[in-house]
Write a protein that holds these residues in place. Structure first.
Motif, PDB file in Angstrom:
ATOM      1  N   ARG A 163       0.910  -0.863  -0.056  1.00 35.56           N
ATOM      2  CA  ARG A 163      -0.030  -0.039  -0.169  1.00 35.56           C
ATOM      3  C   ARG A 163       1.421   1.259   0.080  1.00 35.56           C
ATOM      4  O   ARG A 163       0.880   2.401   0.134  1.00 35.56           O
ATOM      5  N   VAL A 164       2.117   1.172   0.268  1.00 34.68           N
ATOM      6  CA  VAL A 164       3.410   2.320   0.281  1.00 34.68           C
ATOM      7  C   VAL A 164       2.716   2.777  -0.976  1.00 34.68           C
ATOM      8  O   VAL A 164       3.350   2.867  -2.054  1.00 34.68           O
ATOM      9  N   ASN A 165       2.740   4.654  -0.685  1.00 33.79           N
ATOM     10  CA  ASN A 165       2.784   5.721  -1.772  1.00 33.79           C
ATOM     11  C   ASN A 165       1.596   4.825  -2.822  1.00 33.79           C
ATOM     12  O   ASN A 165       1.666   5.026  -4.199  1.00 33.79           O
ATOM     13  N   GLN A 166       0.375   4.293  -2.988  1.00 34.41           N
ATOM     14  CA  GLN A 166      -0.766   4.003  -3.124  1.00 34.41           C
ATOM     15  C   GLN A 166      -1.359   4.714  -2.780  1.00 34.41           C
ATOM     16  O   GLN A 166      -1.653   5.739  -1.932  1.00 34.41           O
ATOM     17  N   GLU A 167      -3.024   4.404  -3.289  1.00 35.29           N
ATOM     18  CA  GLU A 167      -3.850   5.322  -3.090  1.00 35.29           C
ATOM     19  C   GLU A 167      -4.321   5.325  -1.960  1.00 35.29           C
ATOM     20  O   GLU A 167      -3.986   4.198  -1.222  1.00 35.29           O
ATOM     21  N   GLU A 168      -4.902   6.173  -1.556  1.00 34.91           N
ATOM     22  CA  GLU A 168      -5.685   5.855   0.027  1.00 34.91           C
ATOM     23  C   GLU A 168      -6.531   4.685   0.105  1.00 34.91           C
ATOM     24  O   GLU A 168      -7.500   4.478  -0.988  1.00 34.91           O
ATOM     25  N   PHE A 169      -6.848   4.083   1.363  1.00 36.06           N
ATOM     26  CA  PHE A 169      -7.333   3.090   1.128  1.00 36.06           C
ATOM     27  C   PHE A 169      -7.905   2.794   2.592  1.00 36.06           C
ATOM     28  O   PHE A 169      -7.779   3.741   3.917  1.00 36.06           O
ATOM     29  N   ASP A 170      -9.180   1.944   3.351  1.00 38.82           N
ATOM     30  CA  ASP A 170      -9.490   1.690   4.384  1.00 38.82           C
ATOM     31  C   ASP A 170      -8.437   0.758   5.507  1.00 38.82           C
ATOM     32  O   ASP A 170      -8.218  -0.173   5.063  1.00 38.82           O
ATOM     33  N   VAL A 171      -7.989   0.977   6.064  1.00 30.17           N
ATOM     34  CA  VAL A 171      -7.215   0.516   7.116  1.00 30.17           C
ATOM     35  C   VAL A 171      -7.455  -0.824   7.829  1.00 30.17           C
ATOM     36  O   VAL A 171      -7.121  -1.042   8.131  1.00 30.17           O
ATOM     37  N   TYR A 172      -8.829   0.025   8.167  1.00 33.90           N
ATOM     38  CA  TYR A 172      -9.103  -1.069   9.433  1.00 33.90           C
ATOM     39  C   TYR A 172      -9.718  -2.643   9.315  1.00 33.90           C
ATOM     40  O   TYR A 172      -9.667  -2.760   9.939  1.00 33.90           O
ATOM     41  N   ALA A 311      -2.956  11.409  11.428  1.00 36.94           N
ATOM     42  CA  ALA A 311      -2.819  11.079   9.706  1.00 36.94           C
ATOM     43  C   ALA A 311      -3.424  12.687   9.464  1.00 36.94           C
ATOM     44  O   ALA A 311      -2.928  13.627   8.772  1.00 36.94           O
ATOM     45  N   MET A 312      -5.144  13.036  10.260  1.00 38.76           N
ATOM     46  CA  MET A 312      -4.971  14.323  10.032  1.00 38.76           C
ATOM     47  C   MET A 312      -4.302  15.667  10.792  1.00 38.76           C
ATOM     48  O   MET A 312      -4.457  16.571  10.860  1.00 38.76           O
ATOM     49  N   HIS A 313      -3.424  14.966  11.769  1.00 40.29           N
ATOM     50  CA  HIS A 313      -2.993  16.011  12.953  1.00 40.29           C
ATOM     51  C   HIS A 313      -1.797  15.545  12.758  1.00 40.29           C
ATOM     52  O   HIS A 313      -1.070  15.348  13.353  1.00 40.29           O
ATOM     53  N   GLN A 314      -0.957  16.286  11.440  1.00 31.11           N
ATOM     54  CA  GLN A 314       0.529  15.682  10.714  1.00 31.11           C
ATOM     55  C   GLN A 314       1.832  15.872  12.192  1.00 31.11           C
ATOM     56  O   GLN A 314       2.816  15.465  12.190  1.00 31.11           O
ATOM     57  N   ASP A 315       1.022  17.489  13.218  1.00 32.29           N
ATOM     58  CA  ASP A 315       1.853  17.766  14.160  1.00 32.29           C
ATOM     59  C   ASP A 315       2.382  16.309  15.695  1.00 32.29           C
ATOM     60  O   ASP A 315       3.466  17.080  15.452  1.00 32.29           O
ATOM     61  N   ILE A 316       0.806  16.047  15.478  1.00 28.95           N
ATOM     62  CA  ILE A 316       0.549  15.804  16.798  1.00 28.95           C
ATOM     63  C   ILE A 316       0.920  13.844  16.300  1.00 28.95           C
ATOM     64  O   ILE A 316       1.976  13.406  16.891  1.00 28.95           O
ATOM     65  N   GLN A 317       1.431  13.459  14.702  1.00 32.72           N
ATOM     66  CA  GLN A 317       2.487  12.471  14.558  1.00 32.72           C
ATOM     67  C   GLN A 317       3.295  12.479  14.270  1.00 32.72           C
ATOM     68  O   GLN A 317       4.263  11.375  15.227  1.00 32.72           O
ATOM     69  N   GLN A 318       3.956  13.422  13.976  1.00 39.57           N
ATOM     70  CA  GLN A 318       5.167  13.561  13.867  1.00 39.57           C
ATOM     71  C   GLN A 318       5.847  13.671  15.435  1.00 39.57           C
ATOM     72  O   GLN A 318       6.905  13.118  15.572  1.00 39.57           O
ATOM     73  N   LYS A 319       4.836  14.293  16.347  1.00 40.73           N
ATOM     74  CA  LYS A 319       5.461  14.677  18.048  1.00 40.73           C
ATOM     75  C   LYS A 319       5.629  13.218  18.892  1.00 40.73           C
ATOM     76  O   LYS A 319       6.678  12.626  19.162  1.00 40.73           O
ATOM     77  N   ASP A 454      -1.187   9.840   5.852  1.00 43.78           N
ATOM     78  CA  ASP A 454      -1.998  11.135   5.979  1.00 43.78           C
ATOM     79  C   ASP A 454      -3.146  10.432   5.248  1.00 43.78           C
ATOM     80  O   ASP A 454      -3.740   9.203   5.356  1.00 43.78           O
ATOM     81  N   THR A 455      -3.816  11.652   4.876  1.00 45.84           N
ATOM     82  CA  THR A 455      -5.383  11.811   4.803  1.00 45.84           C
ATOM     83  C   THR A 455      -6.075  12.790   3.361  1.00 45.84           C
ATOM     84  O   THR A 455      -5.952  14.012   4.292  1.00 45.84           O
ATOM     85  N   THR A 456      -7.128  12.533   2.594  1.00 43.93           N
ATOM     86  CA  THR A 456      -8.436  13.176   2.415  1.00 43.93           C
ATOM     87  C   THR A 456      -9.183  13.837   3.175  1.00 43.93           C
ATOM     88  O   THR A 456      -9.384  14.512   3.010  1.00 43.93           O
ATOM     89  N   LEU A 457      -9.617  12.829   4.606  1.00 46.05           N
ATOM     90  CA  LEU A 457     -10.206  13.005   5.039  1.00 46.05           C
ATOM     91  C   LEU A 457     -10.237  14.403   6.002  1.00 46.05           C
ATOM     92  O   LEU A 457      -9.630  14.307   6.570  1.00 46.05           O
ATOM     93  N   LYS A 458     -11.456  15.180   5.749  1.00 47.11           N
ATOM     94  CA  LYS A 458     -11.306  16.218   7.341  1.00 47.11           C
ATOM     95  C   LYS A 458     -12.498  16.537   8.552  1.00 47.11           C
ATOM     96  O   LYS A 458     -13.309  15.103   8.278  1.00 47.11           O
TER      97      LYS A 458
END
Length: 483
Positions: A163-172, A311-319, A454-458
């Motif tokens: 799934r690396v560098n591919q389109e979004e998918f349902d990780v569930y 995925a929505m909060h990149q700053d938290i992910q990086q921390k 990352d994600t495009t969902l808001k």
């Protein structure tokens, strides 16, 4: 004509008689109910008609709209059933700690298809099962499971490589397979490759079917249910689940014969199959379904929600990544145990914040076995107490004006710990909570040692379903990259 009029008069008289008798037998309930703040709704139906025709995405809003802010409890009616709803922590703790609130209402939990399992069981039977299964989740037992859980997390990380560098998918469904495989290896002596297994989406639908039967009580009638659209889906799901359960039981029975019982160490399967516990075949099946579905659905959806938030909060992910790198360094082989996981303080905040916003059980219910005084109100016998953990854990009254936002740092100085219930039903009812925390933290460490997401969902666009397990209807869509 005379005969018809006489028959009609008799039927109407009989109906009126039974209605009066029914109401007279419940006069104490009506007397006390009238003193409670709330809404009677439509005569005879209460709010039942609204729930019965509600869409999945609207059900949560309808239920929450009847929980008021100006009073700790709210009275509503579901047909003939008196419901007292709350989001007040003082009420919830009083209910969970009361011996008069230990039963579970059959109108809700009787709609499930595993009625002999821990989730729907009440009273002494639930207490007996709970005490038995607690043996599988003692600190000593959990210490023995870290290696197994770590191995399954590493397998899942590898399964995600395509799934690396591919389109979004349902990780569930990846997380679900990982959670169920972890539980199988750790507590069932059994391993099966479940990635892509057709059982997963059907198991995911299992709780939705149960919720449908709660919303529309007529589906609990066997004839009506068998002629409904969801009957075939239910039957096929049960075939798949029963096949899995049969494999586990047969494998363990054979293993016991081959080892002369030397393999038994108080795993869940050991406790289920131990003759001294005298579980019936139906109890074994239903408890297996409960543990399989909760490890698959509850843990997996909480963990998937956490990934989506990161995925929505990149700053938290990086921390979080920074914390993982500072503790793990470049070591390829790490030993996971309780002391090791306790070093990840920011990870702990992230898991807690995820559970706050996305509690696996958004609403839980109990039924009073006697009259009880709660917060100055006398609650009648046979009242259904509905507690919205979801509403409480998002209430600005307890969490501040940013209660709706994802901010893990709020747990660094928790001002209202009573308003946080990471386990539905209180500590007394909790089975496997510490195990689930180990699974989630171990997975996140291994995952973010390898990937960024990352994600495009808001966040503001997420739609939630108040099923037995809280579900994000937009699904858990992420994209991943190698670090």
């Amino acid at each position: 004509m005379f005969v018809f009029q006489s028959l009609l008069t008799f039927l109407l008289t009989t109906l009126v008689f039974y209605v009066i008798k029914f109401r007279w037998s419940r006069r104490r309930l009506y007397e006390l109910a009238a003193k409670l703040p709330g809404d009677n709704g439509v005569p005879l139906l209460g709010i039942l008609h609204k729930l019965a025709i509600a869409k999945r995405e609207d059900y949560m809003d309808i239920v929450l709209s009847y929980i008021r802010n100006d009073t700790p409890i709210t009275r509503v009616w579901l047909g003939p059933f008196l419901v007292v709803a709350t989001k007040a922590p003082e009420v919830m703790h009083a209910v969970f700690n009361s011996p008069q609130c230990y039963d579970k209402p059959s109108i809700f939990y009787g709609s499930l298809f595993f009625t002999e399992g821990l989730i729907p069981l009440s009273g002494k039977t639930h207490e007996r099962h709970r005490k038995i299964f607690n043996k599988a989740f003692t600190p000593k037992r959990l210490q023995e499971l870290y290696g197994i859980i770590k191995d399954r997390a590493e397998v899942c990380v590898k399964k995600l490589e395509p799934r690396v560098n591919q389109e979004e998918f349902d990780v569930y469904y990846y997380i679900g397979a990982c959670s169920l495989e972890s539980f199988g290896a750790a507590n069932l002596n059994f391993h099966d490759d479940l990635y892509g297994h057709e059982m997963l989406p059907y198991a995911d639908a299992g709780f939705a079917i149960g919720m449908k039967r709660i919303q529309q009580p007529w589906l609990n009638n066997e004839f009506i249910f068998r002629n409904s659209k969801i009957s075939k889906e239910f039957d096929y799901m049960m075939v798949l689940v029963q096949e899995y359960v049969s494999k586990v039981v047969n494998y363990n029975n054979q293993l016991t014969i081959e080892t002369n019982g030397a393999n038994k160490v108080d795993k869940v399967i050991d406790l289920l199959l131990d003759p001294k516990h005298d579980f019936t075949d139906q109890e074994i099946l239903d408890e297996m379904i409960v543990f399989a579905l909760t490890s698959f659905d509850s843990t997996a959806k909480t963990l998937s929600s956490g990934l989506l938030m990161l995925a929505m909060h990149q700053d938290i992910q990086q921390k979080l990544i920074n914390e993982i790198d500072s503790i793990c360094g470049t070591e390829k082989e790490l030993t996971f145990d309780n002391d090791f996981l306790q070093r990840f303080t920011y990870l702990d905040l992230i898991v807690k914040e995820t559970i706050r916003l996305f509690p696996a059980g958004p609403i839980v219910a109990r039924e009073t076995s006697d009259e009880i005084d709660i917060c100055g109100y006398k609650i009648p016998k046979k009242t259904i107490m509905v507690m919205s953990i979801f509403a409480m854990q998002r209430d600005p009254k307890y969490w501040g004006d940013d209660a709706h936002l994802y901010r893990p740092e709020r747990f660094e100085n928790l001002e209202n710990p009573q308003a946080y219930l990471p386990f539905t039903g209180g500590k007394r009812m909790c089975i496997g909570y510490r195990y689930a925390m180990i699974v989630m933290k171990t997975f996140l460490i291994n995952f973010f040692r390898n990937y960024k997401i990352d994600t495009t969902l808001k966040y503001e666009d997420l739609k939630l379903e108040m099923s037995l397990v809280l579900t994000i209807l937009n699904r858990y869509m992420i994209s991943i990259k190698k670090r």
